[in-house]
Write a protein that holds these residues in place. Structure first.
Motif, PDB file in Angstrom:
ATOM      1  N   ARG A  99       6.882  20.945  16.868  1.00  0.00           N
ATOM      2  CA  ARG A  99       7.829  20.230  15.667  1.00  0.00           C
ATOM      3  C   ARG A  99       8.113  21.019  14.679  1.00  0.00           C
ATOM      4  O   ARG A  99       9.486  21.008  14.249  1.00  0.00           O
ATOM      5  CB  ARG A  99       6.601  19.269  15.047  1.00  0.00           C
ATOM      6  CG  ARG A  99       7.131  18.492  14.010  1.00  0.00           C
ATOM      7  CD  ARG A  99       5.979  17.984  12.910  1.00  0.00           C
ATOM      8  NE  ARG A  99       5.447  18.947  12.319  1.00  0.00           N
ATOM      9  CZ  ARG A  99       3.907  19.227  12.214  1.00  0.00           C
ATOM     10  NH1 ARG A  99       3.269  18.288  12.707  1.00  0.00           N
ATOM     11  NH2 ARG A  99       3.605  20.179  11.527  1.00  0.00           N
ATOM     12  N   ASP A 100       7.666  22.311  14.319  1.00  0.00           N
ATOM     13  CA  ASP A 100       7.933  23.240  13.346  1.00  0.00           C
ATOM     14  C   ASP A 100       7.057  24.434  13.527  1.00  0.00           C
ATOM     15  O   ASP A 100       6.141  24.251  14.330  1.00  0.00           O
ATOM     16  CB  ASP A 100       8.154  22.658  11.872  1.00  0.00           C
ATOM     17  CG  ASP A 100       6.493  21.890  11.226  1.00  0.00           C
ATOM     18  OD1 ASP A 100       5.782  22.374  11.925  1.00  0.00           O
ATOM     19  OD2 ASP A 100       6.600  21.173  10.451  1.00  0.00           O
ATOM     20  N   HIS A 103      15.028  24.094  20.766  1.00  0.00           N
ATOM     21  CA  HIS A 103      14.152  23.958  19.573  1.00  0.00           C
ATOM     22  C   HIS A 103      13.647  25.258  18.842  1.00  0.00           C
ATOM     23  O   HIS A 103      14.053  26.446  19.467  1.00  0.00           O
ATOM     24  CB  HIS A 103      12.685  23.494  20.118  1.00  0.00           C
ATOM     25  CG  HIS A 103      12.998  22.096  21.168  1.00  0.00           C
ATOM     26  ND1 HIS A 103      12.942  20.851  20.507  1.00  0.00           N
ATOM     27  CD2 HIS A 103      13.469  22.226  22.341  1.00  0.00           C
ATOM     28  CE1 HIS A 103      13.298  19.903  21.304  1.00  0.00           C
ATOM     29  NE2 HIS A 103      13.296  20.800  22.615  1.00  0.00           N
ATOM     30  N   ASP A 104      13.574  25.215  17.681  1.00  0.00           N
ATOM     31  CA  ASP A 104      13.253  26.550  17.094  1.00  0.00           C
ATOM     32  C   ASP A 104      11.862  27.310  17.390  1.00  0.00           C
ATOM     33  O   ASP A 104      11.956  28.436  17.362  1.00  0.00           O
ATOM     34  CB  ASP A 104      13.414  26.280  15.297  1.00  0.00           C
ATOM     35  CG  ASP A 104      14.412  25.864  14.905  1.00  0.00           C
ATOM     36  OD1 ASP A 104      15.424  26.194  15.562  1.00  0.00           O
ATOM     37  OD2 ASP A 104      14.536  25.256  13.733  1.00  0.00           O
ATOM     38  N   TRP A 105      10.948  26.599  17.548  1.00  0.00           N
ATOM     39  CA  TRP A 105       9.691  27.204  17.796  1.00  0.00           C
ATOM     40  C   TRP A 105       8.962  26.539  19.025  1.00  0.00           C
ATOM     41  O   TRP A 105       8.899  25.720  19.515  1.00  0.00           O
ATOM     42  CB  TRP A 105       8.859  27.243  16.556  1.00  0.00           C
ATOM     43  CG  TRP A 105       9.156  27.999  15.456  1.00  0.00           C
ATOM     44  CD1 TRP A 105       9.811  27.340  14.490  1.00  0.00           C
ATOM     45  CD2 TRP A 105       9.195  29.282  14.965  1.00  0.00           C
ATOM     46  NE1 TRP A 105       9.990  28.353  13.243  1.00  0.00           N
ATOM     47  CE2 TRP A 105       9.643  29.591  13.896  1.00  0.00           C
ATOM     48  CE3 TRP A 105       8.677  30.388  15.882  1.00  0.00           C
ATOM     49  CZ2 TRP A 105      10.032  30.719  13.170  1.00  0.00           C
ATOM     50  CZ3 TRP A 105       8.707  31.778  15.303  1.00  0.00           C
ATOM     51  CH2 TRP A 105       9.203  31.764  13.890  1.00  0.00           C
TER      52      TRP A 105
END
Ligand code: FAD
Ligand code: MLT
Ligand code: ZN
Length: 476
Positions: free
Chosen positions: A236-237, A285-287
């Motif tokens: 999610r983050d 996605h970022d992570w």
């Protein structure tokens, strides 16, 4: 012999050649060249000769000869270290000693779950020897095809299985070491319990060859995992990484063996610079977390635990997508992205590397604080923060903005390092989690370890190596 032969006392090279024989003596500069520069190309050294001894007796005799001549010895394993610890200095009185010819497994005792091997054994060969005896040697890192167990112990290597099995230090039962004066310490005991005075073996683990040369090690083995399940989850983050780890650990009966953090940029770098990499997920996605569960019973429970825990994480919104490898090829693709990152970074060009650790739960906070602080002094630079987040160990790298003046960017290395390390220190972390000190981080050692710690280290060094000839100018 060559010009720099005159850097060492007359007669020493002949004496060394007689000790190790023609196969163990290299003075040709071209043949030595790959051993005189480090993996990242940061350091270059020069020596009149490289020794390749074939036995502990040869190492001992060579060390004694150098000690008597007042010449420094630089031990070298697979030369995959990232802090310049195995590279001799240029223009100093030093001899290189590489352990690669000492690569025998001396004893594998399956009943005892131990393996005793010479220091020059390649890590992957050791893993294979254990597997052939239905046992498991868990130390695993991207350089395992070329690093040597002596180098792994001397750097207290970490890698991808620390979460479950510990660092190299936790895997060592006993050592055989040639001391700086050439005496051999036979501490090659294979005991799980041995409280007989100071644990001398631990002095040499992580010492980066500054206290003696490890010639053999007795190591712990484990039951061989019979079931492995690998997944790649989009988080999610960044904070979700720690939440996910908690979900996985709580719901899997301690099956989590690897938990690695990868940002989007890691995937991009590998897609760009390495062959045959497949993007693991359909959307960006970022992570991400690369997760491996292992179990020693082949009953399907390991994979089921991974599926169930990821399902829970998906329901809670901790992760937004995940792919579970359905074949060895898919799992290998995921691991190639993780293990190939150091190489991809070399292809990508200059970057400023750090290898820090903080308490596991604070890793997201560390990354955010460092990112915010660095924006001020290196605007436009991108961070590539990846690695062993399950151990609180982040490889925090700063990459130049596209089109940047590389020399000007790299000139910021010390300032960037000071910011990253100050934040690490404020968070009770370490400025070198697994790569060590070598030549690269000597100033940081003095700055970030207490005066008393540095004094104790110097006292130890002086008492074992009073002439300062064992890997001179490294660590301290
Ligand atoms: P070298 O680089 O040859 O030497 C390292 C140090 O040990 C030097 O100080 C040398 O003098 C000393 N030394 C070597 N052999 C002996 C001996 N027999 N006796 C005494 N001193 C000795 N490191 C990690 O911890 N975790 C990782 O996940 C990881 N991943 C990596 C991935 C890649 C692609 C690369 C290139 C490096 C990685 N490293 C990692 C760093 C490196 O592989 C490790 O530090 C490794 O343990 C070094 O082993 P080596 O045999 O190459 O040692
Ligand atoms: C890794 O985990 O890949 C390494 O320690 C090497 C690196 O930091 O590049
Ligand atoms: Zn690492």
């Amino acid at each position: 012999m060559n010009d720099i032969a005159s850097a060492v006392p007359a007669g020493l090279l002949e004496r060394l050649r007689a000790i190790v024989g023609p196969k163990g003596f290299v003075a040709d500069q071209d043949a030595m060249a790959p051993h005189l520069k480090d993996w990242r190309g940061l350091y270059r050294g020069a020596v009149p000769a490289m020794l390749l001894p074939a036995s502990t007796a040869e190492v001992a005799a060579a060390v004694k000869a150098c000690a008597e001549a007042g010449v420094g010895i630089v031990p070298q394993g697979g030369n995959t270290g990232l802090v310049g610890a195995a590279i001799p200095h240029a223009g100093r009185n030093e001899i290189l000693l590489n352990l690669k010819r000492m690569n025998r497994v001396r004893l594998l005792d399956a009943a005892d779950y131990t393996i005793t091997a010479e220091a020059g054994c390649i890590l992957a060969d050791l893993q294979n020897a254990a597997e052939a005896a239905d046992r498991f040697f868990p130390l695993s890192l991207g350089a395992e095809g070329s690093c040597q167990i002596g180098g792994n112990l001397s750097t207290n290597a970490g890698g991808i299985n620390v979460l479950r099995y510990g660092n190299a230090r936790e895997l060592v039962l006993g050592l055989e070491v040639v001391l700086p004066d050439g005496r051999v310490w036979d501490g090659l005991r294979r005991l799980r319990k041995d409280n007989t005075g100071y644990a001398l073996k631990h002095l040499f683990v992580g010492a980066e060859g500054t206290l003696g040369i490890i010639t053999a090690a007795a190591l712990r083995l484990f039951p061989r995992p019979l079931e492995t399940a690998t997944a790649f989850a989009a988080l999610r983050d960044l904070d979700a990484a720690i939440e996910l780890l908690a979900i996985l650990r709580a719901g899997s009966g301690d099956s989590v063996s690897s938990f690695e953090l990868l940002p989007r940029m890691a995937i991009e770098l590998c897609l760009r610079h390495l062959p045959n990499i497949v993007d693991p997920l359909p959307a960006r996605h970022d992570w991400h977390a690369l997760i491996e569960f292992t179990g020693t019973v082949a009953d399907g429970r390991t994979k089921a635990a991974l599926e169930a825990t990821l399902e829970t994480a998906l329901e809670k919104g901790t992760i937004v997508d995940a792919a579970i490898a359905q074949s060895e090829a898919q799992a290998n693709n995921l691991w190639r992205i993780r293990d190939g990152l150091t190489e991809a970074q070399v292809h990508a060009g200059a970057n400023i590397k750090h290898d820090v650790s903080v308490p596991v739960s604070r890793t997201p906070e560390f990354i955010k604080r460092a990112d915010a602080a660095l924006k001020k002094i290196a605007p436009g630079a991108e961070t590539l923060a990846f690695g062993h987040i399950g151990d609180g160990n982040i490889h925090y790298n700063l990459c130049p903005p596209p089109g940047a003046d590389l020399a000007a960017f790299m000139a910021k290395t010390d300032r960037v390092g000071a910011i990253v390390y100050d934040i690490t220190a404020e968070m009770e972390g370490s400025f070198s989690a697994e790569h060590g000190i070598g030549q690269l981080r000597r100033a940081a050692l003095v700055k970030y370890r207490s005066a008393l710690e540095v004094e104790m280290m110097r006292t130890l060094k002086r008492s074992l190596d009073p002439k300062g000839l064992m890997n001179p100018g490294k660590v301290l």
